[in-house]
Design a protein around this motif. Sequence first.
Motif, PDB file in Angstrom:
ATOM      1  N   PHE A 197      -3.720   6.980  10.684  1.00  0.00           N
ATOM      2  CA  PHE A 197      -4.200   5.457  10.512  1.00  0.00           C
ATOM      3  C   PHE A 197      -2.894   4.823   9.855  1.00  0.00           C
ATOM      4  O   PHE A 197      -2.667   3.259  10.196  1.00  0.00           O
ATOM      5  N   THR A 198      -2.051   5.419   9.215  1.00  0.00           N
ATOM      6  CA  THR A 198      -1.036   4.582   8.301  1.00  0.00           C
ATOM      7  C   THR A 198       0.103   4.075   9.594  1.00  0.00           C
ATOM      8  O   THR A 198       0.482   4.716  10.306  1.00  0.00           O
ATOM      9  N   ASN A 199       0.415   2.770   9.278  1.00  0.00           N
ATOM     10  CA  ASN A 199       1.471   2.015  10.271  1.00  0.00           C
ATOM     11  C   ASN A 199       2.747   2.537   9.734  1.00  0.00           C
ATOM     12  O   ASN A 199       2.882   3.133   8.243  1.00  0.00           O
ATOM     13  N   PRO A 200       3.685   2.594  10.563  1.00  0.00           N
ATOM     14  CA  PRO A 200       5.030   3.447  10.186  1.00  0.00           C
ATOM     15  C   PRO A 200       5.661   2.440   9.085  1.00  0.00           C
ATOM     16  O   PRO A 200       6.543   2.806   8.212  1.00  0.00           O
ATOM     17  N   ASP A 201       5.334   1.054   9.075  1.00  0.00           N
ATOM     18  CA  ASP A 201       5.948   0.174   8.079  1.00  0.00           C
ATOM     19  C   ASP A 201       5.124  -0.007   6.770  1.00  0.00           C
ATOM     20  O   ASP A 201       5.081  -0.723   5.766  1.00  0.00           O
ATOM     21  N   PHE A 202       4.028   1.112   6.579  1.00  0.00           N
ATOM     22  CA  PHE A 202       2.951   1.077   5.683  1.00  0.00           C
ATOM     23  C   PHE A 202       2.399  -0.594   5.231  1.00  0.00           C
ATOM     24  O   PHE A 202       1.879  -0.553   4.480  1.00  0.00           O
ATOM     25  N   SER A 203       2.323  -1.392   6.437  1.00  0.00           N
ATOM     26  CA  SER A 203       1.682  -2.412   6.287  1.00  0.00           C
ATOM     27  C   SER A 203       0.111  -2.599   6.039  1.00  0.00           C
ATOM     28  O   SER A 203      -0.406  -3.375   5.521  1.00  0.00           O
ATOM     29  N   ASN A 204      -0.545  -1.300   6.342  1.00  0.00           N
ATOM     30  CA  ASN A 204      -1.976  -1.369   6.045  1.00  0.00           C
ATOM     31  C   ASN A 204      -2.263  -0.209   5.028  1.00  0.00           C
ATOM     32  O   ASN A 204      -3.241   0.083   4.622  1.00  0.00           O
ATOM     33  N   ASP A 205      -1.189   0.267   4.114  1.00  0.00           N
ATOM     34  CA  ASP A 205      -1.306   1.043   3.261  1.00  0.00           C
ATOM     35  C   ASP A 205      -2.207   0.621   1.976  1.00  0.00           C
ATOM     36  O   ASP A 205      -2.767   1.474   1.113  1.00  0.00           O
ATOM     37  N   ALA A 206      -2.196  -0.441   1.786  1.00  0.00           N
ATOM     38  CA  ALA A 206      -2.583  -1.297   0.602  1.00  0.00           C
ATOM     39  C   ALA A 206      -4.302  -1.000   0.955  1.00  0.00           C
ATOM     40  O   ALA A 206      -5.238  -1.034  -0.133  1.00  0.00           O
ATOM     41  N   VAL A 207      -4.879  -0.951   2.213  1.00  0.00           N
ATOM     42  CA  VAL A 207      -6.235  -0.799   2.401  1.00  0.00           C
ATOM     43  C   VAL A 207      -6.862   0.610   2.148  1.00  0.00           C
ATOM     44  O   VAL A 207      -7.707   0.865   1.401  1.00  0.00           O
ATOM     45  N   TRP A 208      -5.955   1.418   2.712  1.00  0.00           N
ATOM     46  CA  TRP A 208      -6.214   2.978   2.366  1.00  0.00           C
ATOM     47  C   TRP A 208      -4.853   3.593   2.196  1.00  0.00           C
ATOM     48  O   TRP A 208      -4.138   4.330   3.150  1.00  0.00           O
ATOM     49  N   PRO A 209      -4.555   3.479   1.037  1.00  0.00           N
ATOM     50  CA  PRO A 209      -3.316   4.136   0.623  1.00  0.00           C
ATOM     51  C   PRO A 209      -3.039   5.832   0.726  1.00  0.00           C
ATOM     52  O   PRO A 209      -3.977   6.325   0.463  1.00  0.00           O
ATOM     53  N   VAL A 210      -1.990   6.054   1.081  1.00  0.00           N
ATOM     54  CA  VAL A 210      -2.069   7.724   1.362  1.00  0.00           C
ATOM     55  C   VAL A 210      -1.818   8.390  -0.026  1.00  0.00           C
ATOM     56  O   VAL A 210      -1.350   7.771  -0.966  1.00  0.00           O
ATOM     57  N   ALA A 211      -2.607   9.407  -0.103  1.00  0.00           N
ATOM     58  CA  ALA A 211      -2.631  10.107  -1.661  1.00  0.00           C
ATOM     59  C   ALA A 211      -1.452  11.166  -1.580  1.00  0.00           C
ATOM     60  O   ALA A 211      -1.211  12.043  -0.788  1.00  0.00           O
ATOM     61  N   GLU A 212      -0.656  10.740  -2.493  1.00  0.00           N
ATOM     62  CA  GLU A 212       0.696  11.629  -2.721  1.00  0.00           C
ATOM     63  C   GLU A 212       0.330  12.549  -4.049  1.00  0.00           C
ATOM     64  O   GLU A 212       0.726  11.641  -5.184  1.00  0.00           O
ATOM     65  N   ILE A 213      -0.130  13.588  -3.872  1.00  0.00           N
ATOM     66  CA  ILE A 213      -0.337  14.665  -5.008  1.00  0.00           C
ATOM     67  C   ILE A 213       0.332  15.857  -4.734  1.00  0.00           C
ATOM     68  O   ILE A 213       0.246  16.298  -3.715  1.00  0.00           O
ATOM     69  N   SER A 214       1.114  16.302  -5.802  1.00  0.00           N
ATOM     70  CA  SER A 214       1.463  17.594  -5.648  1.00  0.00           C
ATOM     71  C   SER A 214       0.458  18.454  -6.210  1.00  0.00           C
ATOM     72  O   SER A 214       0.348  18.429  -7.565  1.00  0.00           O
ATOM     73  N   ILE A 215       0.056  19.664  -5.735  1.00  0.00           N
ATOM     74  CA  ILE A 215      -0.729  20.418  -6.215  1.00  0.00           C
ATOM     75  C   ILE A 215      -0.124  21.500  -7.029  1.00  0.00           C
ATOM     76  O   ILE A 215       0.800  22.246  -6.610  1.00  0.00           O
TER      77      ILE A 215
END
Length: 529
Positions: A197-215
């Motif tokens: 889904f995510t574009n290389p420039d993160f132009s669509n990240d506001a719609v579906w942001p990647v979850a950056e979580i350290s377990i």
Amino acid sequence: MKKIHSLWFILSIMCIGCSNNNDEDPDPIEPEPTVNTVRLANNSSFGKILTDSNGATLYFFSRDTKETSECSGGCLGVWPVFYTEKITVDAGLQLSDFATITRVDGSKQTTYKGWPLYYYSEDTIVGDTKGDAFNNVWFVAKPDYSLMYVQSQLVGHDGKNYLDDYTEGDGDTFYLTDIEGRTLYIFINDAKDTNSFTNPDFSNDAVWPVAEISIENVPSILEKTDFGSIDVFGKTQITYKGWPLYYFGQDIERGDNKGISFPAPGIWPIANVDTPAAPEPQPVENSVKLADNATFGKILTDSNGATLYFFSRDTQGTSVCLGGCLEVWPIFYAEDLSLDAGLDEMDFATIDRTDGSKQTTYKGWPLYYYASDAVAGDTNGDAFNNVWYVAKPDYSLMYARAQLIGHDGKNYLEDYSEGEGLTSYITDDHGNTLYIFINDTKDMNSYTNPDFSNNSVWPIAEIDLASIPSILEVGDFGSIEVYGRTQITYKGWPLYYFGQDSSRGDNKGVSFPAAGVWPIANVNTTLAP
């Protein structure tokens, strides 16, 4: 002497008084150590856990998704609330993570990271954790959970209630959130460890942001080994069972799960223990492929193997196939260009058509499909009306069809009389027109000076022949040596460029120095004398 006795008497009394005072004063009492109202205890099963000041284990309730308590009535008989008016915490805990809420029954309750805290009535001694995983909704409160496992009604962005199969209905569903209660989603078009889904420039990240979580740790119902991470254009995205996890940009409030209906129910599901493992990624098919064809050898196709074509009339890098033509010859356009080995990205470009759409070009030639090609490998469109040809990467020449316009700006016909009409002729693979000289003879260049001093006017065509469009015969081509250089010939005629043809598609040489002295070459060209 009497005075001395009096003095000794006084001193003796003072000493006795001092001795009596020492005997009567108790030892100083050490103040009892202060016990914090929330403690951080080491538990043999769960590691660091939260307890009250007496060591009683504290718990989270999965249904408390919105920072309010859903445990009321008889629930409180089993799960009493934890409340401390003055919150003090052990080292390793942050006071700012704690707060107090007023419950609907008017009582107060302490929360940790937004989760109301409870006791379990069946825990009888310090260190008991019997309430963990009770009905899969109660979990020991830990400070190092990276995620939570919740149960709540799914309410889409459309305001409708959904069940866990994404049909409309009322009922609670289990799903993963981050520790702050933000819902996590998967994308059904993703594959194992692959974010599609995510574009290389993160132009669509506001719609579906990647979850950056350290377990670190997870509730006991979850398996830590089901989690991983992938690199997404420099960001680290958490995965669950191979599925990349996302947030939904429109989930504004804690506990929102609006993404389950956007853009349609089930496209972006929640994730829970019933989520199947992500499928293995399919081999990535390039948007332009290099296929082996039994008739034509190497040809260009789309990712599905559909043959691509050139149109001879597209001599100037633009498309002249318009209107009804497009019903038979649909355009090919790849927004994200990826190529098989053997193809050079520099040979491809995108043009804006006059109808506003976009089209992919190869070496300046717009690419098309043929509507009557039914299966992969069909090449039914080749040589159609002698203007459509299978697109090949190794054409040395092309066969074009266009209006002849001389250096004098006049329109010419194939017989070099003035007039409007299309003429077919040979160009190189980039659309540069090739000419013959009427004073030449078979395999003889009578124009070029030995020092090439006149070569800028009519440069010799130095072309290594590989493949050619099917209307042309390979046997009609050859080469000659011209003062140490190799010039291509057609039907014995040496071929030249015209120095004033500055743009692709120019054919100005047909009128220089007079019409017909330097003709184009085509299948109707006679053999050189």
